[in-house]
Design a protein around this motif. Sequence first.
Motif, PDB file in Angstrom:
ATOM      1  N   PHE A  55     -12.175  15.068  27.204  1.00 26.34           N
ATOM      2  CA  PHE A  55     -11.126  14.396  26.431  1.00 26.34           C
ATOM      3  C   PHE A  55     -10.085  13.765  27.351  1.00 26.34           C
ATOM      4  O   PHE A  55      -9.527  12.708  27.049  1.00 26.34           O
ATOM      5  N   HIS A  56      -9.833  14.411  28.513  1.00 25.46           N
ATOM      6  CA  HIS A  56      -8.880  13.855  29.479  1.00 25.46           C
ATOM      7  C   HIS A  56      -9.450  12.631  30.190  1.00 25.46           C
ATOM      8  O   HIS A  56      -8.691  11.777  30.661  1.00 25.46           O
ATOM      9  N   LEU A  57     -10.783  12.563  30.279  1.00 28.43           N
ATOM     10  CA  LEU A  57     -11.429  11.452  30.979  1.00 28.43           C
ATOM     11  C   LEU A  57     -11.835  10.333  30.029  1.00 28.43           C
ATOM     12  O   LEU A  57     -11.786   9.159  30.382  1.00 28.43           O
ATOM     13  N   ILE A  58     -12.268  10.717  28.818  1.00 31.11           N
ATOM     14  CA  ILE A  58     -12.730   9.747  27.814  1.00 31.11           C
ATOM     15  C   ILE A  58     -11.963  10.012  26.528  1.00 31.11           C
ATOM     16  O   ILE A  58     -12.015  11.115  25.980  1.00 31.11           O
ATOM     17  N   ASN A  59     -11.269   9.040  26.029  1.00 35.84           N
ATOM     18  CA  ASN A  59     -10.435   9.232  24.852  1.00 35.84           C
ATOM     19  C   ASN A  59     -11.282   9.188  23.570  1.00 35.84           C
ATOM     20  O   ASN A  59     -11.225   8.241  22.781  1.00 35.84           O
ATOM     21  N   LEU A  64     -16.948  15.684  19.186  1.00 32.76           N
ATOM     22  CA  LEU A  64     -18.036  14.772  19.529  1.00 32.76           C
ATOM     23  C   LEU A  64     -18.443  14.951  20.988  1.00 32.76           C
ATOM     24  O   LEU A  64     -19.637  14.977  21.319  1.00 32.76           O
ATOM     25  N   LEU A  65     -17.462  15.098  21.867  1.00 30.64           N
ATOM     26  CA  LEU A  65     -17.744  15.273  23.292  1.00 30.64           C
ATOM     27  C   LEU A  65     -18.435  16.612  23.549  1.00 30.64           C
ATOM     28  O   LEU A  65     -19.340  16.708  24.378  1.00 30.64           O
ATOM     29  N   ASN A  66     -18.001  17.674  22.827  1.00 27.77           N
ATOM     30  CA  ASN A  66     -18.693  18.973  22.907  1.00 27.77           C
ATOM     31  C   ASN A  66     -20.174  18.811  22.618  1.00 27.77           C
ATOM     32  O   ASN A  66     -21.045  19.291  23.349  1.00 27.77           O
ATOM     33  N   PHE A  67     -20.435  18.126  21.499  1.00 32.88           N
ATOM     34  CA  PHE A  67     -21.811  17.967  21.017  1.00 32.88           C
ATOM     35  C   PHE A  67     -22.660  17.174  22.010  1.00 32.88           C
ATOM     36  O   PHE A  67     -23.773  17.582  22.364  1.00 32.88           O
ATOM     37  N   LEU A  68     -22.138  16.043  22.490  1.00 34.02           N
ATOM     38  CA  LEU A  68     -22.906  15.177  23.383  1.00 34.02           C
ATOM     39  C   LEU A  68     -23.179  15.861  24.716  1.00 34.02           C
ATOM     40  O   LEU A  68     -24.293  15.783  25.252  1.00 34.02           O
ATOM     41  N   PHE A  69     -22.171  16.538  25.262  1.00 35.19           N
ATOM     42  CA  PHE A  69     -22.327  17.210  26.553  1.00 35.19           C
ATOM     43  C   PHE A  69     -23.401  18.292  26.473  1.00 35.19           C
ATOM     44  O   PHE A  69     -24.287  18.387  27.329  1.00 35.19           O
ATOM     45  N   THR A  70     -23.337  19.109  25.435  1.00 41.49           N
ATOM     46  CA  THR A  70     -24.317  20.192  25.276  1.00 41.49           C
ATOM     47  C   THR A  70     -25.703  19.639  24.990  1.00 41.49           C
ATOM     48  O   THR A  70     -26.708  20.160  25.495  1.00 41.49           O
ATOM     49  N   LEU A  71     -25.769  18.570  24.204  1.00 39.03           N
ATOM     50  CA  LEU A  71     -27.053  17.971  23.848  1.00 39.03           C
ATOM     51  C   LEU A  71     -27.779  17.450  25.086  1.00 39.03           C
ATOM     52  O   LEU A  71     -29.010  17.563  25.184  1.00 39.03           O
ATOM     53  N   VAL A  72     -27.046  16.869  26.032  1.00 39.54           N
ATOM     54  CA  VAL A  72     -27.665  16.332  27.254  1.00 39.54           C
ATOM     55  C   VAL A  72     -28.413  17.433  28.009  1.00 39.54           C
ATOM     56  O   VAL A  72     -29.577  17.275  28.394  1.00 39.54           O
ATOM     57  N   PHE A  73     -27.768  18.569  28.204  1.00 39.17           N
ATOM     58  CA  PHE A  73     -28.391  19.646  28.974  1.00 39.17           C
ATOM     59  C   PHE A  73     -29.472  20.370  28.179  1.00 39.17           C
ATOM     60  O   PHE A  73     -30.469  20.821  28.751  1.00 39.17           O
ATOM     61  N   GLY A 203      -5.636  10.996  44.107  1.00 39.89           N
ATOM     62  CA  GLY A 203      -7.044  11.287  43.858  1.00 39.89           C
ATOM     63  C   GLY A 203      -7.354  12.720  43.496  1.00 39.89           C
ATOM     64  O   GLY A 203      -8.418  13.016  42.943  1.00 39.89           O
ATOM     65  N   VAL A 204      -6.445  13.674  43.779  1.00 38.13           N
ATOM     66  CA  VAL A 204      -6.745  15.085  43.536  1.00 38.13           C
ATOM     67  C   VAL A 204      -6.909  15.412  42.056  1.00 38.13           C
ATOM     68  O   VAL A 204      -7.868  16.105  41.682  1.00 38.13           O
ATOM     69  N   PRO A 205      -6.023  14.947  41.149  1.00 38.62           N
ATOM     70  CA  PRO A 205      -6.220  15.270  39.726  1.00 38.62           C
ATOM     71  C   PRO A 205      -7.584  14.835  39.184  1.00 38.62           C
ATOM     72  O   PRO A 205      -8.241  15.590  38.466  1.00 38.62           O
ATOM     73  N   PHE A 206      -8.018  13.617  39.546  1.00 39.86           N
ATOM     74  CA  PHE A 206      -9.335  13.154  39.081  1.00 39.86           C
ATOM     75  C   PHE A 206     -10.448  14.014  39.673  1.00 39.86           C
ATOM     76  O   PHE A 206     -11.424  14.356  38.986  1.00 39.86           O
ATOM     77  N   MET A 207     -10.320  14.374  40.952  1.00 39.90           N
ATOM     78  CA  MET A 207     -11.334  15.216  41.595  1.00 39.90           C
ATOM     79  C   MET A 207     -11.399  16.594  40.926  1.00 39.90           C
ATOM     80  O   MET A 207     -12.476  17.174  40.776  1.00 39.90           O
ATOM     81  N   VAL A 208     -10.243  17.110  40.514  1.00 37.97           N
ATOM     82  CA  VAL A 208     -10.208  18.412  39.844  1.00 37.97           C
ATOM     83  C   VAL A 208     -10.925  18.339  38.497  1.00 37.97           C
ATOM     84  O   VAL A 208     -11.676  19.249  38.126  1.00 37.97           O
ATOM     85  N   GLU A 209     -10.687  17.255  37.752  1.00 34.70           N
ATOM     86  CA  GLU A 209     -11.369  17.080  36.461  1.00 34.70           C
ATOM     87  C   GLU A 209     -12.881  16.998  36.662  1.00 34.70           C
ATOM     88  O   GLU A 209     -13.654  17.632  35.922  1.00 34.70           O
TER      89      GLU A 209
END
Length: 346
Positions: A55-59, A64-73, A203-209
């Motif tokens: 959610f922090h990376l893609i608004n 929906l993001l939960n579902f798509l992420f789990t579905l991929v794996f 760059g650190v915040p993005f790397m942490v995400e």
Amino acid sequence: MRRKEPDEELDVISIRTMAKETLGEWGGTFATLTYVFLGYTSMVAYCSKSGEILFHLINLPEPLLNFLFTLVFATLISVGGTLATDRVNQWLTTSMIGLLLAIEVLAMVLGGWSGFGGSADWGRVPSTIPVMIFSLVYHDIMPVICALLGGDLKSIKSSILIGSVIPLLALLVWDAITLSLSSHYSGSVSDPVDLLLRVRWDGVPFMVEAFSLLAVGTSLIGTLLGFSEFFKEQLKNYHAIELSGLRNWWGRKRIGLMSMVMVVAPSLLVSITVPDAFSAATDIAGGYCMTMLYGILPPAMAWAMQRRELNEEAISSSRPALVGVGLFACGIVMEQFLQDILSYYR
């Protein structure tokens, strides 16, 4: 592991079968209930956290993001199988380690290091025990690793040792950086990821995400593999499948898909509907399920197995270690129970 015929592949045996064969029916039932609860709480934690990070990376909406992420794996494991999943997991793990090292080096260079002292409040350690134990959830995949390495005890031991020491060293550095940063925020932020997201280093915040997402993804792969194999073994016991030609192939695929649905569907439902599911799931999984399943059951199984297969002298020599591990695990469960009771009545 088990091989029914000399020319057959090794079958992965779940902890339920191990407990049943060493402790009897009650052991198998206890292991089953605890493992299923652990599997679902772990899955809920990973599904919930993946949506939060994405959610922090893609608004887009978190469910929906939960579902798509789990579905991929889930699709990767169901379609690609163990070998393809292992290759992907190795690539993700390498990327994750690289990001973690880069974050830690940058943090140390830019002043985020003061060692393990300073503002550390050791009185808060008990409340962190469930999360510490939850970080050992990779035990779930041990049966799969044993089968993947063909039962070679030396390779299995090396895999466990190297695979544990490297993350341990990285996490110790991570802890030192987090303790240093926490002193600058006067206790207002306790999540180490949130602390690193607040710093203004380029760059650190993005790397942490990105690191957090990879950490959740690799953990999700391990739990999905181990948990789906558990259900697959149970389904095989209830479905007689003829081992011939196409029917054998479809039978294996059908059981694999059924086991994956049994793992993913309830986990997604809970992670989407329950607020702050990640914190609650990690406390339950680490404080109770992991400790009982991998702290209390193994000493009991080892005791029963040695009593059946070895002489009394061999049992006596290992008895202090088995009793010590079992009592320590029971103490952690009781401590977590008392914490939950006290927090409930506050």
